[in-house]
Motif scaffolding. Structure first.
Motif, PDB file in Angstrom:
ATOM      1  N   ARG A  20       1.480  17.778   3.275  1.00 36.13           N
ATOM      2  CA  ARG A  20       1.721  17.605   4.718  1.00 36.13           C
ATOM      3  C   ARG A  20       3.150  17.105   4.918  1.00 36.13           C
ATOM      4  N   PRO A  21       4.133  17.967   4.706  1.00 37.04           N
ATOM      5  CA  PRO A  21       5.533  17.534   4.740  1.00 37.04           C
ATOM      6  C   PRO A  21       5.970  16.951   6.084  1.00 37.04           C
ATOM      7  N   GLU A  22       5.321  17.327   7.168  1.00 34.94           N
ATOM      8  CA  GLU A  22       5.700  16.773   8.469  1.00 34.94           C
ATOM      9  C   GLU A  22       5.412  15.273   8.569  1.00 34.94           C
ATOM     10  N   THR A  23       4.549  14.764   7.708  1.00 34.03           N
ATOM     11  CA  THR A  23       4.305  13.318   7.683  1.00 34.03           C
ATOM     12  C   THR A  23       5.153  12.609   6.628  1.00 34.03           C
ATOM     13  N   ALA A  24       5.732  13.366   5.703  1.00 33.24           N
ATOM     14  CA  ALA A  24       6.496  12.766   4.605  1.00 33.24           C
ATOM     15  C   ALA A  24       7.730  12.021   5.102  1.00 33.24           C
ATOM     16  N   ASP A  25       8.495  12.637   5.990  1.00 25.92           N
ATOM     17  CA  ASP A  25       9.730  11.989   6.440  1.00 25.92           C
ATOM     18  C   ASP A  25       9.464  10.652   7.129  1.00 25.92           C
ATOM     19  N   PRO A  26       8.533  10.566   8.083  1.00 24.13           N
ATOM     20  CA  PRO A  26       8.288   9.258   8.709  1.00 24.13           C
ATOM     21  C   PRO A  26       7.771   8.209   7.720  1.00 24.13           C
ATOM     22  N   LEU A  27       6.925   8.622   6.785  1.00 25.01           N
ATOM     23  CA  LEU A  27       6.415   7.661   5.799  1.00 25.01           C
ATOM     24  C   LEU A  27       7.522   7.190   4.861  1.00 25.01           C
ATOM     25  N   ASP A  29      10.764   7.227   5.594  1.00 25.37           N
ATOM     26  CA  ASP A  29      11.686   6.416   6.399  1.00 25.37           C
ATOM     27  C   ASP A  29      11.162   4.995   6.553  1.00 25.37           C
ATOM     28  N   LEU A  30       9.850   4.861   6.760  1.00 22.35           N
ATOM     29  CA  LEU A  30       9.261   3.525   6.860  1.00 22.35           C
ATOM     30  C   LEU A  30       9.436   2.769   5.550  1.00 22.35           C
ATOM     31  N   ALA A  31       9.169   3.415   4.429  1.00 26.21           N
ATOM     32  CA  ALA A  31       9.344   2.751   3.126  1.00 26.21           C
ATOM     33  C   ALA A  31      10.792   2.319   2.932  1.00 26.21           C
ATOM     34  N   ASP A  32      11.738   3.166   3.300  1.00 25.03           N
ATOM     35  CA  ASP A  32      13.150   2.789   3.188  1.00 25.03           C
ATOM     36  C   ASP A  32      13.477   1.602   4.090  1.00 25.03           C
ATOM     37  N   LEU A  35      11.690  -1.541   2.496  1.00 26.90           N
ATOM     38  CA  LEU A  35      11.975  -1.937   1.117  1.00 26.90           C
ATOM     39  C   LEU A  35      13.428  -1.795   0.693  1.00 26.90           C
ATOM     40  N   ARG A  36      14.195  -0.944   1.352  1.00 28.25           N
ATOM     41  CA  ARG A  36      15.543  -0.648   0.870  1.00 28.25           C
ATOM     42  C   ARG A  36      16.655  -1.064   1.836  1.00 28.25           C
ATOM     43  N   ALA A  37      16.378  -1.110   3.127  1.00 29.47           N
ATOM     44  CA  ALA A  37      17.410  -1.441   4.112  1.00 29.47           C
ATOM     45  C   ALA A  37      17.873  -2.884   3.925  1.00 29.47           C
ATOM     46  N   VAL A 130      11.973 -14.192  10.202  1.00 32.96           N
ATOM     47  CA  VAL A 130      12.209 -12.789   9.856  1.00 32.96           C
ATOM     48  C   VAL A 130      11.577 -12.476   8.497  1.00 32.96           C
ATOM     49  N   GLU A 131      11.697 -13.364   7.524  1.00 34.72           N
ATOM     50  CA  GLU A 131      11.096 -13.134   6.201  1.00 34.72           C
ATOM     51  C   GLU A 131       9.572 -13.124   6.280  1.00 34.72           C
ATOM     52  N   ILE A 132       9.013 -13.989   7.106  1.00 36.79           N
ATOM     53  CA  ILE A 132       7.551 -13.996   7.294  1.00 36.79           C
ATOM     54  C   ILE A 132       7.121 -12.692   7.968  1.00 36.79           C
ATOM     55  N   HIS A 133       7.837 -12.301   9.009  1.00 43.75           N
ATOM     56  CA  HIS A 133       7.560 -11.036   9.691  1.00 43.75           C
ATOM     57  C   HIS A 133       7.606  -9.866   8.719  1.00 43.75           C
ATOM     58  N   ASP A 134       8.696  -9.778   7.945  1.00 44.47           N
ATOM     59  CA  ASP A 134       8.867  -8.654   7.042  1.00 44.47           C
ATOM     60  C   ASP A 134       7.779  -8.624   5.975  1.00 44.47           C
ATOM     61  N   THR A 135       7.379  -9.788   5.495  1.00 45.78           N
ATOM     62  CA  THR A 135       6.305  -9.859   4.503  1.00 45.78           C
ATOM     63  C   THR A 135       5.007  -9.320   5.075  1.00 45.78           C
ATOM     64  N   VAL A 136       4.662  -9.739   6.283  1.00 46.47           N
ATOM     65  CA  VAL A 136       3.423  -9.271   6.911  1.00 46.47           C
ATOM     66  C   VAL A 136       3.488  -7.764   7.134  1.00 46.47           C
ATOM     67  N   LEU A 137       4.633  -7.260   7.593  1.00 43.62           N
ATOM     68  CA  LEU A 137       4.755  -5.826   7.846  1.00 43.62           C
ATOM     69  C   LEU A 137       4.694  -5.017   6.553  1.00 43.62           C
ATOM     70  N   ILE A 138       5.361  -5.479   5.505  1.00 41.47           N
ATOM     71  CA  ILE A 138       5.289  -4.785   4.205  1.00 41.47           C
ATOM     72  C   ILE A 138       3.842  -4.760   3.712  1.00 41.47           C
ATOM     73  N   ALA A 139       3.174  -5.909   3.778  1.00 43.03           N
ATOM     74  CA  ALA A 139       1.786  -5.984   3.299  1.00 43.03           C
ATOM     75  C   ALA A 139       0.877  -5.063   4.103  1.00 43.03           C
ATOM     76  N   ALA A 140       1.039  -5.053   5.413  1.00 48.96           N
ATOM     77  CA  ALA A 140       0.205  -4.196   6.259  1.00 48.96           C
ATOM     78  C   ALA A 140       0.481  -2.717   5.970  1.00 48.96           C
ATOM     79  N   ALA A 141       1.753  -2.364   5.856  1.00 50.08           N
ATOM     80  CA  ALA A 141       2.101  -0.970   5.586  1.00 50.08           C
ATOM     81  C   ALA A 141       1.560  -0.525   4.234  1.00 50.08           C
TER      82      ALA A 141
END
Length: 184
Positions: A20-27, A29-32, A35-37, A130-141
């Protein structure tokens, strides 16, 4: 045995993204973004959170891949990552990271498991909002990513070096240019 035929032999989420390549880019992008930005937590710390949640969820594909990336990005490498995953031993990391991993583990069990006390402990250990927010968002994702991979019984690679190869690519190029991305 995978629950559906994705029409390719790629392991884990890579095969699902090719299906399902149409879902690959958004997924990807979210990982980047997660985890990477640039952010207050290092890439290695964020990858460790992803790996810790994935390990707790029993997702072998995500645990393997994100553990390898974390090992490449963190001082202490794979032995440090294994201590966290296998023994819940956060020694060798700043107290803040242990407190954030604790929050990530609570999110993994359920968002309402995060308590005022766990947030206060993270703040006391030096974590910012911000670190608490990012941790919760990473864990949820990563709960979502783990359920995507395991919910479709995506297969693991039979090549023991595959996680290392994927990690090398992620460290060099990120997720949006990874093997499952359309814009690779």
């Amino acid at each position: 045995m995978p629950h559906i035929d994705v029409g390719n032999d790629a392991p884990g989420i890579i095969g699902l993204m090719r299906f399902r390549p149409e879902t690959a880019d958004p997924l990807n992008d979210l990982a980047d973004a997660l985890l990477r930005a640039p952010g207050p937590l290092s890439r290695g710390e964020r990858e460790l959170i992803a790996s810790y949640v994935s390990h707790g969820n029993g997702c072998a594909f995500c645990t393997g891949g994100h553990s390898e990336v974390a090992a490449r990005e963190l001082e202490g490498g794979m032995p440090a990552v294994r201590r966290v995953l296998d023994d819940h031993d956060f020694s060798g990391f700043p107290e803040k990271i242990g407190a954030l991993l604790t929050i990530a583990g609570l999110v993994r069990r359920g968002g309402k498991e995060v308590t005022e006390e766990s947030v206060a402990a993270a703040r006391k250990a030096g974590a910012t909002d911000v670190e608490i927010h990012d941790t919760v968002l990473i864990a949820a994702a990563f709960c979502m990513y783990n359920r995507y991979v395991d919910g479709l019984a995506a297969p693991l690679s039979t090549d023991p070096s595959s996680f290392g190869q994927m990690a090398d690519h992620v460290v060099a190029h990120g997720y949006a240019k990874g093997p499952g991305a359309r814009r690779a």
